[in-house]
Design a protein around this motif. Structure first.
Motif, PDB file in Angstrom:
ATOM      1  N   SER B 398       0.816  -1.203   0.000  1.00  0.00           N
ATOM      2  CA  SER B 398       0.000   0.000   0.000  1.00  0.00           C
ATOM      3  C   SER B 398       0.856   1.263   0.000  1.00  0.00           C
ATOM      4  O   SER B 398       0.439   2.296  -0.497  1.00  0.00           O
ATOM      5  CB  SER B 398      -0.915   0.005   1.211  1.00  0.00           C
ATOM      6  N   THR B 401       1.465   2.061  -3.527  1.00  0.00           N
ATOM      7  CA  THR B 401       0.259   2.648  -4.120  1.00  0.00           C
ATOM      8  C   THR B 401       0.127   4.107  -3.729  1.00  0.00           C
ATOM      9  O   THR B 401      -0.200   4.958  -4.550  1.00  0.00           O
ATOM     10  CB  THR B 401      -0.982   1.863  -3.654  1.00  0.00           C
ATOM     11  N   ASP B 402       0.392   4.409  -2.459  1.00  0.00           N
ATOM     12  CA  ASP B 402       0.304   5.801  -2.021  1.00  0.00           C
ATOM     13  C   ASP B 402       1.310   6.681  -2.751  1.00  0.00           C
ATOM     14  O   ASP B 402       1.026   7.814  -3.117  1.00  0.00           O
ATOM     15  CB  ASP B 402       0.560   5.898  -0.503  1.00  0.00           C
ATOM     16  N   HIS B 435      -7.425   4.830  -6.488  1.00  0.00           N
ATOM     17  CA  HIS B 435      -6.928   5.280  -5.198  1.00  0.00           C
ATOM     18  C   HIS B 435      -8.052   5.620  -4.222  1.00  0.00           C
ATOM     19  O   HIS B 435      -7.788   6.109  -3.126  1.00  0.00           O
ATOM     20  CB  HIS B 435      -5.996   6.487  -5.381  1.00  0.00           C
TER      21      HIS B 435
END
Lengths: 332, 632
Positions: B398, B401-402, B435
């Motif tokens: 994650s 992804t951020d 997102h």
């Protein structure tokens, strides 16, 4: 490349072993064995079955031993060229299959040649004259060919041949030549009977091939190198033959691997309808009666052909397409 | 030599119509021009101007739906004195046409990748052209082909005969294509964007080759191009086309010194040049307005004064090695290719760092590595903003992804980078969906604001990508990249697939966005003029290495590295005052590190590192280079 060949051949061995195990397990999966099938049949006909005799038979055939022992017995036999013993025919498997394999080869090679001879000109015409009247007409015919069930076509042709020529065209030859040694007349009779199954089995294959060839060729015709060839002053037809057609052949060569097993197993349903002495109906019979060595050796033979066919088509692709042969190259 | 009164080729009032399902389209409308023997005529225009259709009409290669309505194409063959053939009247595939095609008029194309058949050897394909038009024996054909290949500069022609096109580099492929077109010694060569797909250094070599061959064989060249730089260096006469019509024509001097037609003037103003004034803007033919809404306005934290000396992106000695397996029937050998070799640089917040290099130099590998699409063998990438430092290569799950919200990507090809089965709204809002940002209302508002930002009509959100032009699609791609409000964009050749006028439009948009949204760019391109226009600092890459890094003016005024120099020399300038110096163009050795003169040589023994020359100017050389520079 040599290392590639060696690797390919080596990898075939575990593949075949795995296939043999799976084949054997699947054949053994239904409850019972050939003897149970036989007993059921005999009992339904009101015959008495002597238990001691059955046990003796079971011991004789090795059916009382555990499965893996039976497997090893069969597998080592295969390696020595002994395909086992058919319970149903009371003959060694090799003798049972013998003549049928030859006729199946004849029939299916004829079918393949029929497919290629008919499909190629039509496919090329369809692609080069896309959206013309001829293209639409042939496409329509092709879809009919794809959609018609083979056995139905077989029945219709049987009927029509009987009405028009007054002959029964079932089988691969005239009944009087059955069990006769091969002679010129027998060959003629086979040829006379051959066209019906060839047309019947070949129709859907032809239709599918036309569609695929048309699609492949249409893709290739868009390519820049076709314009290059024409810009050199090459006749459009010659350009078509040398460049895009050659390029669109790859999928067909890749298909050889699938074709070989088809050649052997044939179209079982059509063969039954036309009562053809090919191997397809026999395989079905063997599976039904749990004639395990016949079915197993048969399936192994098909697997071997598939694996070899794939190998051949990979080799041919490498020979015909330098991009595969010289692999990697300047790819970034 | 030739009859000067009858031009080799005279096109008069040519009209070509396409019979399309939507109606008839007049692709070429009353076009007239002429080509004198032995001269070069450039046919200039944007895509869709009908310039390629003219060439197809001359070659008799029009697609089946196209038809010559009226006009004539008079070809006066200098081999058969006095005969004039009207190509417009010939049957397209008839014998007469086929004899002209490839024999007297030949064609080379833009795409050297696809214009040769991959299944036949180069020799086979070149010989075929010869054998079609000349009555030669097999051995003669072989020898003539080999001679031709030597003439176009193949180092080992005998070997080249047996190679397949895919084994050759783009430049060599184009050379093979040229030798195929010229083997019958045509009197006219039509070159359809012959160098558009090539790197600048290769382009200069090919242009030089064409000039030399033209002088040697005495042929005329009809050059179709959109690149005014190439025109300025190659053409005697120029014909400018727009929407199927000739806008202006004349000699090169007339058109460059004193353009008359507004279209030509506009076209000239849209091309990035080296000698532009500081702060001068390109003038696109159709300008676009970019507006920011309240959602996109820079947030307070972004506005907060950041330490502009602290790099937002730091790339530290990144290396990536690919293994290539090359084999024949009997052997296969593995060779290692360094796509990235010890690449280090920093990008400061708010700046635009240009990254220049030819294809295969590793610039795309670099961008993919920074985006975590590839894993490097060694090195580090650090991203830093007001939220702290991030070790990019160490991210996973994650946190990765951020991180994607901070760094976004604009692709090269506006056609394949948009899913044709998604509407524009779906495309632009997809990052928000992935997102999980905002609700439906927010996304709807954001997307329409983004559309306004890139100057597109928000009413077109329900359309599919195919109904947009290349430039509009590229703007959709930019809108998608901006949806997550990233701090930094990596633009990988964002304008190389676009026409000159559209290119100016997109470049201006990128410049405006950088200012409005306080963005940082890593701008990758092979086009030095484009990088010169948009970048603050420029990094030059070659063969996986960063060879020179300097502020823009410094790099152009004072290039140190031989590769940078070669690169600068090879760019054709769209003006008559700065012609390419064909004599000094190096052969392809300029991009081979082991061939660079000392102290720049990179080989087994020498591994020069980046050396600071002061004023932010770095060059990859041995230490002794410092003294060398101080001495000069």
């Amino acid at each position: 490349m040599l290392t590639y060949l060696a690797r390919r051949i080596l990898i075939m061995v575990p593949t075949l072993i795995a296939i043999s195990i799976i084949t054997f397990i699947i054949i053994q999966l239904p409850p019972g064995d050939y003897l149970t099938t036989m007993i059921n049949e005999m009992q339904s006909q009101g015959e008495n079955v002597d238990q001691s005799k059955i046990d003796a038979l079971r011991a004789q055939y090795g059916l009382d031993r555990p499965m893996y022992v039976q497997y090893f017995h069969w597998a080592t036999g295969l390696l020595q060229g002994d395909y086992g013993y058919s319970f149903e025919y009371q003959l060694p498997v090799a003798d049972v299959v013998g003549d049928r394999v030859f006729l199946t080869f004849v029939l299916n090679f004829a079918t393949i040649i029929f497919i290629w001879v008919v499909a190629f000109p039509i496919g090329i015409y369809s692609a080069t004259n896309q959206y013309s009247l001829g293209d639409y007409g042939l496409t329509f015919l092709g879809f009919i060919g794809l959609a018609t069930p083979n056995f139905l076509l077989a029945l219709i042709l049987l009927y029509l041949a009987n009405i028009w020529f007054g002959t029964s065209i079932g089988g691969m030859m005239d009944p009087k030549y059955l069990d006769q040694p091969w002679s010129g007349e027998k060959v003629m009779s086979v040829l006379e009977h051959l066209w019906v199954p060839v047309v019947v089995i070949g129709t859907s294959g032809t239709a599918a091939m036309i569609r695929r060839l048309r699609a492949n060729l249409l893709d290739e015709l868009q390519k820049q190198y076709v314009v290059t060839a024409r810009a050199k002053g090459l006749h459009p037809f010659k350009a078509l033959m040398k460049y895009p057609l050659r390029m669109s052949l790859n999928p067909f060569i890749a298909d050889i691997g699938n074709m070989l097993p088809q050649v052997i197993s044939g179209s079982a349903v059509v063969a039954m309808v036309l009562s053809l002495p090919t191997t397809g109906p026999m395989l079905i019979g063997a599976l039904q009666s749990q004639d395990m060595y016949l079915a197993g050796s048969f399936l192994m033979f098909l697997a071997l052909l598939t694996v070899i066919g794939m190998f051949i088509s990979d080799l041919l692709l490498a020979v015909l397409d330098p991009r595969i042969r010289l692999g990697g190259g300047t790819n970034r | 030599m030739n009859d000067q009164l009858t031009p080799l080729l005279r096109v008069r009032d040519l009209q070509v119509a396409f019979d399309l399902p939507g109606g008839e389209l007049l692709a070429v409308n009353k076009v007239s021009f002429q080509v004198r023997a032995g001269t070069t005529v450039a046919l200039v225009g944007e895509s869709g101007s009908g310039k390629s259709v003219v060439s197809q009409a001359i070659m008799g290669l029009l697609p089946p739906v196209a038809e010559i309505r009226s006009g004539s194409i008079l070809f006066a063959d200098d081999r058969k004195k006095g005969t004039i053939t009207d190509i417009a009247r010939l049957h397209r595939d008839g014998k007469a046409m086929r004899q002209i095609r490839g024999g007297q008029i030949s064609l080379i194309f833009q795409e050297p990748m696809t214009s040769l058949s991959p299944l036949h050897t180069v020799g086979n394909q070149i010989r075929e052209a010869l054998e079609l038009h000349r009555n030669v024996s097999g051995r003669e054909a072989q020898e003539l082909t080999e001679d031709m290949l030597r003439m176009v500069g193949f180092p080992d022609p005998a070997r080249a005969l047996r190679t397949y096109p895919f084994e050759l580099s783009g430049g060599l492929r184009q050379r093979a294509m040229i030798s195929m077109a010229l083997i019958c010694r045509p009197s006219l060569l039509i070159a359809d964007e012959p160098t558009t797909a090539l790197d600048v250094t290769i382009q200069a070599q090919i242009l030089k080759l064409m000039k030399d061959l033209q002088a040697e064989l005495g042929m005329a060249v009809l050059m179709i191009t959109h690149d005014l730089g190439v025109v300025a260096n190659m053409a005697d006469d120029v014909v400018v086309m727009y929407r199927g019509r000739v806008m202006e024509s004349g000699t090169r001097e007339q058109l460059f010194r004193d353009p008359q037609h507004p279209y030509l003037k506009a076209l000239m103003a849209a091309v990035p040049r080296f000698n532009m004034e500081p702060g001068e803007r390109l003038v696109p033919i159709r300008d676009i307005k970019s507006e920011t809404g309240h959602l996109l306005a820079p947030t307070e934290s972004a506005k907060a004064p950041v330490d502009s000396k602290k790099p937002i992106l730091k790339v530290d000695s990144l290396s990536k090695c690919f293994t290539i397996r090359q084999g024949s029937w009997l052997s296969s050998e593995e060779s290692k290719v360094y796509a990235l070799d010890d690449v280090s640089f920093e990008v400061l917040p708010g700046e635009c760092l240009g990254l220049v290099g030819e294809s295969g130099c590793g610039k795309t590998t670099l961008s993919k590595t920074i985006m975590r699409a590839l894993t490097p063998d060694q090195g580090a990438v650090t991203y830093a903003d007001q939220d702290g430092e991030i070790d990019v290569l160490g991210l996973d799950g994650s946190r990765l992804t951020d991180f994607r919200q901070k760094l976004q990507f604009v692709f090269q090809d506006p056609f394949s980078s948009l899913n044709p089965r998604m509407t524009v709204f779906d495309i632009v809002s997809e990052p928000l969906v992935i997102h999980g940002i905002g609700d439906d209302a927010y996304r709807r508002e954001m997307v329409s604001e983004l559309m306004k930002l890139v100057g597109l009509d928000a009413r077109h959100l329900n359309r599919y990508p195919h109904s947009f032009s290349g430039g509009q699609r590229q703007r959709i791609g930019i809108a998608r990249a901006l949806a997550l409000k990233p701090r930094m964009l990596i633009c990988d050749e964002p304008v190389s697939a676009l026409d000159v006028s559209i290119q100016a439009q997109v470049l201006n948009l990128l410049k405006d966005l950088q200012e409005q949204l306080n963005l940082t760019y890593l701008f990758i391109s092979h086009n030095l003029a484009v990088v010169d226009y948009i970048a603050d600092r420029i990094a030059v890459m070659c063969a996986g290495r960063l060879v020179e890094l300097a502020p823009r003016e410094e790099l152009f005024r004072n290039p140190v590295h031989p590769y940078t120099k070669a690169l600068l020399r090879a760019v054709p300038d769209p003006s008559l005052d700065n012609p390419l110096d064909f004599e000094s163009i190096m052969d392809s050795r300029c991009s081979i590190p082991s061939e660079w003169p000392a102290p720049f040589t990179v080989s087994e023994e020498t591994h020069p590192r980046l050396i600071d020359l002061g004023d932010g100017h770095f060059v990859r050389a041995d230490e002794s280079a410092l003294t060398l520079r101080l001495a000069s």
